[in-house]
Design a protein around this motif. Structure first.
Motif, short mmCIF file in Angstrom:
data_model
loop_
_atom_site.label_atom_id
_atom_site.label_comp_id
_atom_site.label_asym_id
_atom_site.label_seq_id
_atom_site.Cartn_x
_atom_site.Cartn_y
_atom_site.Cartn_z
N LYS A 64 55.62 41.40 38.77
CA LYS A 64 55.47 40.17 37.99
C LYS A 64 56.04 38.96 38.74
O LYS A 64 55.53 37.85 38.61
CB LYS A 64 56.13 40.32 36.63
CG LYS A 64 55.42 41.33 35.76
CD LYS A 64 56.14 41.55 34.45
CE LYS A 64 55.45 42.63 33.64
NZ LYS A 64 56.18 42.95 32.42
N LYS A 68 51.63 39.41 40.36
CA LYS A 68 50.75 40.56 40.15
C LYS A 68 51.06 41.17 38.79
O LYS A 68 51.25 42.37 38.64
CB LYS A 68 50.94 41.60 41.26
CG LYS A 68 50.55 41.12 42.64
CD LYS A 68 49.07 40.88 42.73
CE LYS A 68 48.68 40.42 44.12
NZ LYS A 68 47.28 40.04 44.20
N GLY A 69 51.11 40.31 37.76
CA GLY A 69 51.54 40.72 36.43
C GLY A 69 50.55 41.55 35.65
O GLY A 69 50.92 42.20 34.68
N MET A 70 49.29 41.53 36.03
CA MET A 70 48.29 42.30 35.30
C MET A 70 48.06 43.65 35.99
O MET A 70 47.81 43.71 37.19
CB MET A 70 46.96 41.56 35.22
CG MET A 70 45.86 42.39 34.56
SD MET A 70 44.38 41.46 34.23
CE MET A 70 44.78 40.92 32.58
N VAL A 72 45.76 47.15 35.70
CA VAL A 72 44.54 47.70 35.12
C VAL A 72 44.35 49.12 35.63
O VAL A 72 44.48 49.37 36.83
CB VAL A 72 43.31 46.84 35.50
CG1 VAL A 72 42.05 47.39 34.84
CG2 VAL A 72 43.53 45.37 35.13
N ASP A 119 45.98 37.85 37.09
CA ASP A 119 45.57 37.59 35.71
C ASP A 119 44.14 38.09 35.53
O ASP A 119 43.57 38.70 36.44
CB ASP A 119 45.69 36.10 35.39
CG ASP A 119 44.97 35.21 36.40
OD1 ASP A 119 43.94 35.64 36.98
OD2 ASP A 119 45.43 34.07 36.62
N MET A 120 43.55 37.82 34.38
CA MET A 120 42.19 38.30 34.09
C MET A 120 41.17 37.71 35.06
O MET A 120 40.26 38.43 35.50
CB MET A 120 41.81 37.96 32.64
CG MET A 120 40.47 38.55 32.24
SD MET A 120 40.40 40.36 32.30
CE MET A 120 41.23 40.74 30.77
N PHE A 123 41.47 39.63 38.30
CA PHE A 123 40.88 40.96 38.17
C PHE A 123 39.35 40.88 38.15
O PHE A 123 38.67 41.66 38.81
CB PHE A 123 41.37 41.70 36.91
CG PHE A 123 40.65 42.99 36.69
CD1 PHE A 123 40.90 44.09 37.51
CD2 PHE A 123 39.66 43.11 35.72
CE1 PHE A 123 40.21 45.29 37.34
CE2 PHE A 123 38.96 44.29 35.54
CZ PHE A 123 39.24 45.38 36.35
N SER A 142 37.55 50.11 32.30
CA SER A 142 38.82 49.45 32.63
C SER A 142 39.74 49.44 31.43
O SER A 142 39.33 49.09 30.32
CB SER A 142 38.57 48.03 33.11
OG SER A 142 37.84 48.04 34.32
N PHE A 144 43.36 47.90 30.22
CA PHE A 144 44.33 46.87 30.56
C PHE A 144 45.69 47.26 30.00
O PHE A 144 45.84 47.46 28.79
CB PHE A 144 43.85 45.52 30.04
CG PHE A 144 42.55 45.11 30.67
CD1 PHE A 144 42.54 44.42 31.87
CD2 PHE A 144 41.33 45.48 30.11
CE1 PHE A 144 41.34 44.08 32.49
CE2 PHE A 144 40.13 45.15 30.71
CZ PHE A 144 40.14 44.45 31.91
N MET A 146 49.17 46.79 28.61
CA MET A 146 49.83 45.71 27.88
C MET A 146 51.32 45.63 28.23
O MET A 146 51.89 44.55 28.28
CB MET A 146 49.65 45.91 26.37
CG MET A 146 48.20 45.78 25.97
SD MET A 146 47.77 46.00 24.22
CE MET A 146 49.24 46.39 23.36
N ASN A 147 51.94 46.79 28.46
CA ASN A 147 53.37 46.81 28.76
C ASN A 147 53.71 48.11 29.48
O ASN A 147 53.20 49.16 29.11
CB ASN A 147 54.17 46.70 27.46
CG ASN A 147 55.65 46.47 27.69
OD1 ASN A 147 56.06 46.07 28.77
ND2 ASN A 147 56.45 46.72 26.67
#
Length: 156
Positions: A64, A68-70, A72, A119-120, A123, A142, A144, A146-147
């Motif tokens: 994060k 690179k917080g997302m 998948v 982010d989206m 991606f 895919s 995603f 969430m946590n």
């Protein structure tokens, strides 16, 4: 190809546990923690490295904090199941820096990819311009994340 199994003794297990938590510790510090002198401790570590039990040393980065917080999880099914198609797919996906983990799996899908993106939009750019351009993909799914509840690199 059979994998040779090594059963570590308590000292080796202790060394492995310590190194998994903090690989930057000195030989002397590790030796004190396992109640052994530095020379045999160092020899044990070198043996574990030579045997391939210790595959390497790395730094765990907070994804994060480097945008690179997302995360998948992408499931991929190939449209043709043969050695050539699978080999080409594996080779091409292996080169994608966004894919940080890559598994051949059983079931409805053939592969599972762990992908990191900012982010989206990032991606989407990756998916449209890189992943979906690879020949042989029949279906994707895919998921995603969430946590992250638990991420661990300690196996012992």
């Amino acid at each position: 190809m059979a994998t040779e199994i090594y059963t570590p003794d308590e000292k080796d297990l202790s060394i492995l546990r310590i190194l998994q938590k903090d690989a930057k510790l000195s030989i002397r510090d590790i030796a004190v923690r396992i109640n052994l002198s530095p020379t045999p401790t160092h020899e044990r570590i070198k043996r574990l490295e030579k045997m391939g039990i210790i595959k390497g040393y790395t730094t765990v980065v907070d994804r994060k904090k480097i945008n690179k917080g997302m995360m998948v999880i992408c499931m991929v099914a190939l449209n043709v199941h043969n050695k050539k198609t699978a080999g080409a797919f594996i080779e091409q996906v292996g080169k994608l820096k966004e894919v940080v983990e890559f598994y051949n799996i059983s079931g409805e899908f053939d592969f599972m990819l762990k992908i990191l993106a900012a982010d989206m939009d990032d991606f989407h750019e990756f998916f449209i311009n890189k992943l979906s351009e690879i020949e042989g993909i029949g279906q994707t799914k895919s998921i995603f994340v969430m946590n992250s509840i638990k991420e661990s690199y300690q196996i012992i």
